[in-house]
Design a protein around this motif. Structure first.
Motif, short mmCIF file in Angstrom:
data_model
loop_
_atom_site.label_atom_id
_atom_site.label_comp_id
_atom_site.label_asym_id
_atom_site.label_seq_id
_atom_site.Cartn_x
_atom_site.Cartn_y
_atom_site.Cartn_z
N ARG A 147 4.53 -28.95 29.23
CA ARG A 147 5.92 -28.90 28.76
C ARG A 147 6.33 -27.46 28.45
O ARG A 147 7.46 -27.05 28.73
CB ARG A 147 6.08 -29.74 27.49
CG ARG A 147 5.90 -31.23 27.68
CD ARG A 147 6.16 -31.96 26.37
NE ARG A 147 5.81 -33.37 26.46
CZ ARG A 147 5.98 -34.24 25.46
NH1 ARG A 147 6.48 -33.82 24.30
NH2 ARG A 147 5.65 -35.51 25.61
N LEU A 148 5.42 -26.70 27.86
CA LEU A 148 5.75 -25.34 27.43
C LEU A 148 5.95 -24.41 28.61
O LEU A 148 6.92 -23.63 28.65
CB LEU A 148 4.63 -24.81 26.53
CG LEU A 148 4.89 -23.46 25.84
CD1 LEU A 148 5.98 -23.61 24.78
CD2 LEU A 148 3.60 -22.93 25.21
N PHE A 149 5.06 -24.48 29.60
CA PHE A 149 5.09 -23.54 30.71
C PHE A 149 5.84 -24.07 31.93
O PHE A 149 6.21 -23.31 32.82
CB PHE A 149 3.67 -23.15 31.13
CG PHE A 149 2.91 -22.40 30.06
CD1 PHE A 149 3.37 -21.19 29.57
CD2 PHE A 149 1.73 -22.92 29.54
CE1 PHE A 149 2.67 -20.50 28.59
CE2 PHE A 149 1.02 -22.24 28.56
CZ PHE A 149 1.49 -21.02 28.08
N GLY A 150 6.02 -25.39 31.99
CA GLY A 150 6.69 -25.97 33.15
C GLY A 150 5.88 -25.76 34.42
O GLY A 150 4.64 -25.82 34.42
N ALA A 151 6.57 -25.49 35.51
CA ALA A 151 5.89 -25.29 36.80
C ALA A 151 5.20 -23.95 36.88
O ALA A 151 4.32 -23.74 37.73
CB ALA A 151 6.90 -25.42 37.94
N ASP A 152 5.57 -23.01 36.01
CA ASP A 152 5.02 -21.66 36.05
C ASP A 152 3.89 -21.52 35.04
O ASP A 152 4.04 -20.91 33.98
CB ASP A 152 6.13 -20.65 35.78
CG ASP A 152 5.70 -19.21 36.03
OD1 ASP A 152 4.62 -19.03 36.62
OD2 ASP A 152 6.44 -18.29 35.63
#
Length: 340
Positions: free
Chosen positions: A208-213
Motif C-alpha cells: 500500500r505504501l509503495f504501490g507499484a514502485d
C-alpha cells in the motif's frame, strides 16, 4: 469410555495429526486410531476428520473439547493428589506473528511462569491465516496477530484488542536517515528493504505504501524478529509496527532506532485471538490476563515487575458477542493508542 481415549484425542488436537500424536504418546498409529474410533462409536459422533493428507479434530470434536479438557483436568488433579508422577502436562501453544515479542509476549510468559511454575509453553511463529486456522482447529490455544483498518477475523474467534500503534521505519543507529525527524516515502523507497513475506500484514502495508514502485533491492523474511536482526546486520531498513521495536534489546543496546513516516497515519492493531468457549483452562486464562496487563502497562508507558502478584488479579477481557452481521466484535483494553 477410558481416560486414555480422551488423552489420545487431546494429543491429536495438540499435535495436529495422528502420526505426531502417536509418536508423542508412544503408541502405534493404528492403535491410537482404533481407540478414537471406539470413542466415536460410544459417543455417537465423529471426532476426527480423516483425510488423505492426515487426520485432524472435527467440528464436533472441537465442540466437545472443553468438556473433555475438564475430565482430563480432574484426572490430573486426582493423580497429583495421590502423589503420582505421571500427571499429564499439556503444553500451551501460542501462535504469533512475532511482533511485540519483547514488549508484550515475553514479559507475559514470565508472569505466567511466576504464577504456575513448571509447565510447557510452545510459541509458534506463523502467518495470520495459519494462526486463525490453528485456533479454529484447536491446535493453538491463543493467537497474536496484527490487523490493518478494515481487516476482519474468523467469526468463530474472539478478538481482543491489545495495542494500537503505527508503522515506523526501523533503522540501524548509524544510518544516515537517523538525522531526519521523519522520513518520507521517497526516502524509504530509495533504500534497500527488509520486507515481511506474503501473508504478513506488514507485507500488505508495504504494498500500500509503495504501490507499484517498490524499492529496487529487497529481502524477505518471516516475522519481525528476523527482520530486525537483518536490519542490525546492515542489509537494509524495515517497516514495522512501533510496538514491535520499542522494548527490543537491540534498541536498548543502541543498535536499532526508529523514525516515523511522513504523511502516513495508518494504524496497526495487535489483537489476541481465542476460540469462543464458556470453559477455558486456568493456564490459558492466566496468560490472557498477563497479556492484557502487559498491554495496559505498555499503553500507560510504565514498566512492570517480572512477576504477576497474586494479590492483584486482573480478569481477562470478555469480548461482546458477534453482531447480527456475523462480524466479530474487537474489544479494546485502552481508549487510545500510545502516543509517540
Amino acid at each position: 469410555m477410558r481416560i486414555e481415549q480422551l488423552e489420545y484425542l487431546a494429543a491429536v488436537t495438540e499435535h495436529g495429526s495422528l502420526r505426531r500424536a502417536s509418536e508423542a504418546m508412544h503408541i502405534s498409529q493404528p492403535a491410537l486410531s482404533e481407540a478414537v474410533t471406539k470413542l466415536e462409536k460410544e459417543l455417537g459422533t465423529t471426532l476426527l476428520d480423516r483425510r488423505r493428507t492426515g487426520s485432524r479434530i472435527s467440528r464436533q470434536g472441537l465442540d466437545l473439547q472443553e468438556f473433555m479438557a475438564e475430565v482430563l483436568g480432574a484426572v490430573d488433579r486426582l493423580r497429583e493428589a495421590a502423589g503420582q508422577q505421571s500427571v499429564r502436562r499439556r503444553d500451551l501453544r501460542i501462535g504469533t506473528v512475532s511482533t511485540a515479542s519483547s514488549s508484550l509476549l515475553a514479559p507475559a510468559l514470565r508472569d505466567l511462569h511466576a504464577r504456575h511454575g513448571s509447565g510447557g509453553v510452545e510459541v509458534v511463529n506463523s502467518r495470520q491465516a495459519d494462526i486463525q486456522q490453528g485456533l479454529a482447529e484447536g491446535v493453538l490455544d491463543l493467537g497474536l496477530v496484527n490487523l490493518l483498518p478494515g481487516d476482519e477475523v474468523d467469526t468463530s474467534l474472539v478478538a481482543d484488542r491489545l495495542i494500537e500503534g503505527t508503522p515506523v521505519a526501523c533503522l540501524r543507529a548509524d544510518h544516515p536517515l537517523v538525522d531526519r525527524t521523519r522520513v518520507t516515502v521517497a526516502e524509504l523507497r530509495a533504500e534497500p528493504h527488509v520486507l515481511m513475506r506474503t501473508g504478513y500484514v506488514m507485507h500488505r502495508y508495504a504494498q500500500r505504501l509503495f504501490g507499484a514502485d517498490m524499492p529496487a533491492t529487497t529481502y524477505a523474511t518471516d516475522g519481525a524478529e528476523m527482520g530486525k536482526a537483518m536490519v542490525a546486520a546492515g542489509l537494509g531498513i524495515s517497516i514495522l509496527p512501533d510496538f514491535s521495536i520499542t522494548a527490543d534489546p537491540l534498541v536498548k543496546a543502541g543498535v536499532l532506532t526508529t523514525r516515523p513516516i511522513s504523511t502516513d497515519h495508518t494504524t496497526v492493531t495487535l489483537v489476541m485471538l481465542r476460540r469462543r468457549s464458556d470453559r477455558t483452562p486456568e493456564a490459558v486464562r492466566d496468560l490472557q490476563t498477563a497479556l492484557v496487563r502487559r498491554a495496559r502497562a505498555y499503553l500507560a508507558g510504565v514498566d512492570l515487575a517480572a512477576d504477576l502478584p497474586d494479590d492483584a488479579p486482573l480478569e481477562p477481557p470478555v469480548a461482546a458477542p458477534a453482531a447480527s452481521g456475523d462480524r466479530p466484535v474487537v474489544t479494546p483494553i485502552g481508549s487510545r493508542a500510545r502516543s509517540r
